[in-house]
Design a protein around this motif. Structure first.
Motif, PDB file in Angstrom:
ATOM      1  N   GLN A  54       0.836  -1.188   0.000  1.00 51.30           N
ATOM      2  CA  GLN A  54       0.000   0.000   0.000  1.00 51.30           C
ATOM      3  C   GLN A  54       0.876   1.245   0.000  1.00 51.30           C
ATOM      4  O   GLN A  54       1.734   1.404   0.860  1.00 51.30           O
ATOM      5  CB  GLN A  54      -0.925   0.014   1.226  1.00 51.30           C
ATOM      6  N   ASN A  73       0.279   5.403  -0.338  1.00 50.45           N
ATOM      7  CA  ASN A  73      -0.704   6.494  -0.440  1.00 50.45           C
ATOM      8  C   ASN A  73      -2.113   5.965  -0.707  1.00 50.45           C
ATOM      9  O   ASN A  73      -2.835   6.454  -1.580  1.00 50.45           O
ATOM     10  CB  ASN A  73      -0.295   7.481  -1.539  1.00 50.45           C
ATOM     11  N   GLN A  74      -2.469   4.910   0.009  1.00 48.65           N
ATOM     12  CA  GLN A  74      -3.777   4.264  -0.098  1.00 48.65           C
ATOM     13  C   GLN A  74      -4.015   3.645  -1.476  1.00 48.65           C
ATOM     14  O   GLN A  74      -5.144   3.376  -1.866  1.00 48.65           O
ATOM     15  CB  GLN A  74      -4.905   5.255   0.230  1.00 48.65           C
ATOM     16  N   LEU A  75      -2.944   3.417  -2.221  1.00 49.18           N
ATOM     17  CA  LEU A  75      -3.023   2.787  -3.527  1.00 49.18           C
ATOM     18  C   LEU A  75      -2.300   1.449  -3.464  1.00 49.18           C
ATOM     19  O   LEU A  75      -1.169   1.366  -2.981  1.00 49.18           O
ATOM     20  CB  LEU A  75      -2.363   3.674  -4.595  1.00 49.18           C
ATOM     21  N   SER A  76      -2.962   0.396  -3.927  1.00 51.50           N
ATOM     22  CA  SER A  76      -2.350  -0.926  -3.932  1.00 51.50           C
ATOM     23  C   SER A  76      -1.457  -1.066  -5.160  1.00 51.50           C
ATOM     24  O   SER A  76      -1.899  -0.872  -6.294  1.00 51.50           O
ATOM     25  CB  SER A  76      -3.441  -2.009  -3.959  1.00 51.50           C
ATOM     26  N   GLN A  77      -0.185  -1.371  -4.931  1.00 55.52           N
ATOM     27  CA  GLN A  77       0.774  -1.523  -6.017  1.00 55.52           C
ATOM     28  C   GLN A  77       1.395  -2.913  -6.002  1.00 55.52           C
ATOM     29  O   GLN A  77       1.608  -3.494  -4.942  1.00 55.52           O
ATOM     30  CB  GLN A  77       1.889  -0.486  -5.909  1.00 55.52           C
ATOM     31  N   THR A  80       8.206   2.281   5.043  1.00 54.91           N
ATOM     32  CA  THR A  80       7.706   1.411   6.110  1.00 54.91           C
ATOM     33  C   THR A  80       8.475   0.092   6.015  1.00 54.91           C
ATOM     34  O   THR A  80       9.295  -0.093   5.106  1.00 54.91           O
ATOM     35  CB  THR A  80       6.199   1.134   5.939  1.00 54.91           C
ATOM     36  N   THR A 116       7.568  -1.481   2.530  1.00 59.30           N
ATOM     37  CA  THR A 116       8.111  -0.802   1.357  1.00 59.30           C
ATOM     38  C   THR A 116       9.634  -0.862   1.327  1.00 59.30           C
ATOM     39  O   THR A 116      10.235  -0.993   0.259  1.00 59.30           O
ATOM     40  CB  THR A 116       7.631   0.663   1.287  1.00 59.30           C
ATOM     41  N   HIS A 122       6.754   8.521  -4.999  1.00 60.98           N
ATOM     42  CA  HIS A 122       5.612   7.863  -5.629  1.00 60.98           C
ATOM     43  C   HIS A 122       5.182   8.739  -6.804  1.00 60.98           C
ATOM     44  O   HIS A 122       4.828   9.910  -6.630  1.00 60.98           O
ATOM     45  CB  HIS A 122       4.457   7.699  -4.642  1.00 60.98           C
ATOM     46  N   THR A 155       1.731   0.228 -10.708  1.00 61.55           N
ATOM     47  CA  THR A 155       0.375  -0.141 -11.120  1.00 61.55           C
ATOM     48  C   THR A 155       0.292  -0.026 -12.631  1.00 61.55           C
ATOM     49  O   THR A 155       1.088   0.676 -13.263  1.00 61.55           O
ATOM     50  CB  THR A 155      -0.710   0.761 -10.498  1.00 61.55           C
TER      51      THR A 155
END
Length: 241
Positions: free
Chosen positions: A20, A22-26, A72, A75, A106, A196
């Protein structure tokens, strides 16, 4: 107990495929990927592998949203694995208990209209033809990547960021502040570790086939546009009801 252990391993492997940001699943990647590149994703138990098949020529710059993000555990692990696979030295240290953690960039294409204009332009006619004759090709629309401290600082200062071709088959980021370009960031220096993709929706008007839109994973194409070009040439049976 053996079944439980095997299941736990499988779940851990599957969970490592995405992160995750920025609230985007990659999807995570160990191989090199580039923003704006076109290719295919192959899947196995451990990972998704993106293989670049063609690099469109972006004669006009395409607007990109760029954010700096703090690493994190997940990541950083994705970055470290990608760096090793890409033969890049891991230049930072990540300690979870330390407040001041390193960061990455990002990047996400936000000007879809300009992107479509470029993909449908005459200078990309060979790319367009290739896409019409292949299945499951996708375009990379966002990338998470490690940049060195200087490049990351420049990205964080930029008011506008653009994807450009400053050299044939080579993508860079043009950074703008106060209406003036002040830096050019080379993608080849970065370590991409997540991305993505989007699929193409095709339309046919006045006998000409072109890309009408790009849609994210699980999105459908609008009416009279299709992901499969062959459907544009299907015969309609007017006697079927």
């Amino acid at each position: 107990m053996k079944k439980i252990g095997v299941l736990a391993i499988l779940l851990s492997l599957i969970s490592c495929k995405t992160i995750q940001v920025n609230q985007l699943s990659q999807k995570t990647t160990k191989t090199v990927v580039e923003l704006g590149a076109i290719g295919k994703v192959t899947k196995n138990l451990e990972s998704h592998v993106f293989q670049i098949t063609t690099l469109p020529n972006y004669e006009q710059k395409v607007r990109v949203a760029a954010n700096t993000v703090t690493f994190t555990d997940n990541t950083f692990n994705a970055y470290a694995q990608a760096a090793l696979q890409q033969n890049k030295k891991i230049k930072i240290t990540y300690i979870d208990s330390v407040a001041n953690k390193p960061g990455y960039a990002h990047l996400q294409i936000i000007d879809k209209v300009q992107l479509l204009n470029e993909l449908n332009a005459n200078h990309n006619s060979s790319v367009n033809t290739y896409l019409q004759n292949t299945n499951k090709s996708v375009i990379i629309t966002s990338v998470s990547a490690y940049f060195d401290a200087i490049d990351l600082s420049s990205i964080s200062q930029a008011e506008e960021v653009y994807l450009i071709n400053n050299k044939p088959q080579k993508y860079s980021l043009a950074l703008v502040k106060n209406g003036k370009a002040f830096a050019l960031v080379d993608f080849s220096k970065a370590v991409p570790f997540a991305y993505t993709t989007a699929s193409f929706c095709w339309k046919k008007e006045h006998g000409k086939i072109s890309i009408a839109n790009i849609v994210e994973h699980r999105e459908t194409c609008a009416r009279d546009t299709y992901k499969n070009v062959a459907k544009l040439n299907k015969k309609i049976n007017y006697f079927k009801y």
